[in-house]
Scaffold this motif. Structure first.
Motif, PDB file in Angstrom:
ATOM      1  N   SER A  61      -0.906   2.942  -5.136  1.00 24.59           N
ATOM      2  CA  SER A  61      -0.934   2.409  -3.775  1.00 24.59           C
ATOM      3  C   SER A  61      -1.956   1.272  -3.824  1.00 24.59           C
ATOM      4  CB  SER A  61      -1.372   3.522  -2.822  1.00 24.59           C
ATOM      5  OG  SER A  61      -1.717   2.971  -1.591  1.00 24.59           O
ATOM      6  N   LYS A  84      -4.447  -1.490  -2.527  1.00 28.55           N
ATOM      7  CA  LYS A  84      -5.236  -1.682  -1.304  1.00 28.55           C
ATOM      8  C   LYS A  84      -5.791  -3.104  -1.123  1.00 28.55           C
ATOM      9  CE  LYS A  84      -5.231   2.625   0.306  1.00 28.55           C
ATOM     10  NZ  LYS A  84      -4.299   3.237  -0.650  1.00 28.55           N
ATOM     11  N   SER A 101       0.827  -1.221   0.000  1.00 26.50           N
ATOM     12  CA  SER A 101       0.000   0.000   0.000  1.00 26.50           C
ATOM     13  C   SER A 101       0.854   1.262   0.000  1.00 26.50           C
ATOM     14  CB  SER A 101      -0.982  -0.001   1.177  1.00 26.50           C
ATOM     15  OG  SER A 101      -0.282  -0.084   2.378  1.00 26.50           O
TER      16      SER A 101
END
Ligand SMILES: Cc1cc2nc3c(=O)[nH]c(=O)nc-3n(C[C@H](O)[C@H](O)[C@H](O)COP(=O)(O)O)c2cc1C
Length: 347
Positions: A313, A315, A297
């Protein structure tokens, strides 16, 4: 793509991470072998996600179905097909990053090679692909059990925390399959820390195959170490492989590295159980370097499919450390290679 492996014990795997099902067809297993489906299920349960907070939280029951090749608990000699249906693929977790290449993952190279849009969950490059290998490996293990071959893999190190003592039973109970009870909590704490930092961590796993008879492996191109290396290196995230003393051999003298031969066997096992590509009857000992999980992340630089710079990023539900989950997969691939070598010898 290439999804087939083996000369006599042949496997052909199918399925994507977010597709309907994954599975394998196994050909070459002799008729009349007792095949208890609970043994296959047990191996799949050892690999499945969602079993602790240290692995991917994807919730899959991974219930195997035997579609062919077995009747009244015995193999028929015909192809054995095993399938598992996906239940918890969440493609929407990937929708925000569907146009971006994940650094360290296979998105970039799959796109360059096949020109297809990126598949949610990574398609065939996902760790979920290894389910089919484990199902096939469970069948190979049943065959190898007939000649008492046992295979176990465990985690030797994570980051710079190294096991100094090997307890095989303990490894099987630990979420990261750490082999040393005195290092187990330290390893868990390290994985917790990197995950809280939005990061991941790599490690080393070791595999031991016991009771392998001398004589398996076919020089010159199907040497046993060459085939094991191929099978094991075909697992995602495996970045290096050593047999016995491995890279340490490069710093040793012949008098240190050679395993003295006595009437009762070898005095040491720097060879890792293989000489000239043929098993020598000692334990086969292999170490594998496992890279840190690519999906993290923490923000990283990447590009989109049109080449524009972006930050990413990730998730989704990912393993912060893959070592423990790769162990059953490594055992499966080693079992498949040994079963193939054994059946080749039987001719
Ligand atoms: C059992 C298993 C689980 C994995 N889990 C993840 C994961 O949760 N997230 C991820 O980004 N990669 C995961 N991977 C690693 C990727 O599949 C792998 O790094 C990717 O396909 C790129 O291949 P390479 O590392 O061999 O170059 C897993 C691999 C295995 C074998």
């Amino acid at each position: 793509m290439s999804s087939q492996f083996g000369r006599v014990f042949q496997i052909s795997t199918f399925g994507e991470s977010h597709g309907k099902a994954l599975g394998v067809t196994i050909d070459g297993l002799p008729a009349g072998i007792e095949l208890d489906v609970t043994n296959i299920q047990k191996e799949l349960d050892r690999r499945k996600p969602g079993t602790s907070k240290y692995v991917s939280q994807r919730k899959e029951s991974d219930q195997v179905q035997v579609l062919s090749g077995v009747s009244d608990g015995k193999t028929l000699g015909s192809p054995i097909s095993l399938a598992v249906f996906n239940q918890d693929a969440r493609s929407k977790d990937y929708s925000d990053i569907a146009h971006l290449f994940r650094p360290g993952h296979a998105d970039y190279t799959y796109f360059k090679k096949y020109g297809l849009k990126l598949q949610a969950g990574g398609g065939r490059s996902s760790g979920r692909e290894t389910l089919a290998r484990v199902a096939a490996g469970a069948v190979a293990k049943i065959l190898l059990a007939q000649i008492n071959i046992e295979i176990q893999a465990y985690t030797l190190s994570i980051g710079n925390i190294c096991a100094e003592f090997i307890d095989l039973d303990f490894a099987e109970t630990h979420p990261l399959r750490c082999a040393d009870p005195s290092k187990a909590d330290e390893m868990l704490a390290l994985v917790d820390k990197v995950r809280n930092d939005g990061d991941s961590i790599g490690g080393v796993i070791q595999l031991i195959a016991k009771n392998v008879p001398p004589g398996l492996g076919d020089p010159v191109f199907h040497k046993l170490d060459a085939m094991l290396a191929m099978g094991l290196m075909s697992i995602g995230a495996v970045k290096g492989i050593e047999f016995g003393a491995g890279f340490r051999a490069s710093q040793m003298k012949g008098s240190q590295h050679n395993d003295p031969i006595t009437p009762s066997g070898f005095d040491s096992n720097n060879a890792g159980g293989i000489l000239g590509g043929i098993s020598n009857g000692d334990h086969i000992v292999i170490q594998m370097a496992i890279k840190p999980t690519p999906s993290i992340s923490k923000a990283q630089a990447t590009i989109d499919i049109d080449g524009n710079p972006e930050m990413i990023s990730i998730k989704g539900r990912h393993d912060p450390c893959i070592c423990g989950r790769i162990c059953p997969v490594a055992e499966a691939m080693a079992a498949i290679v040994l079963a193939d070598a054994y059946l080749c010898n039987k001719g």
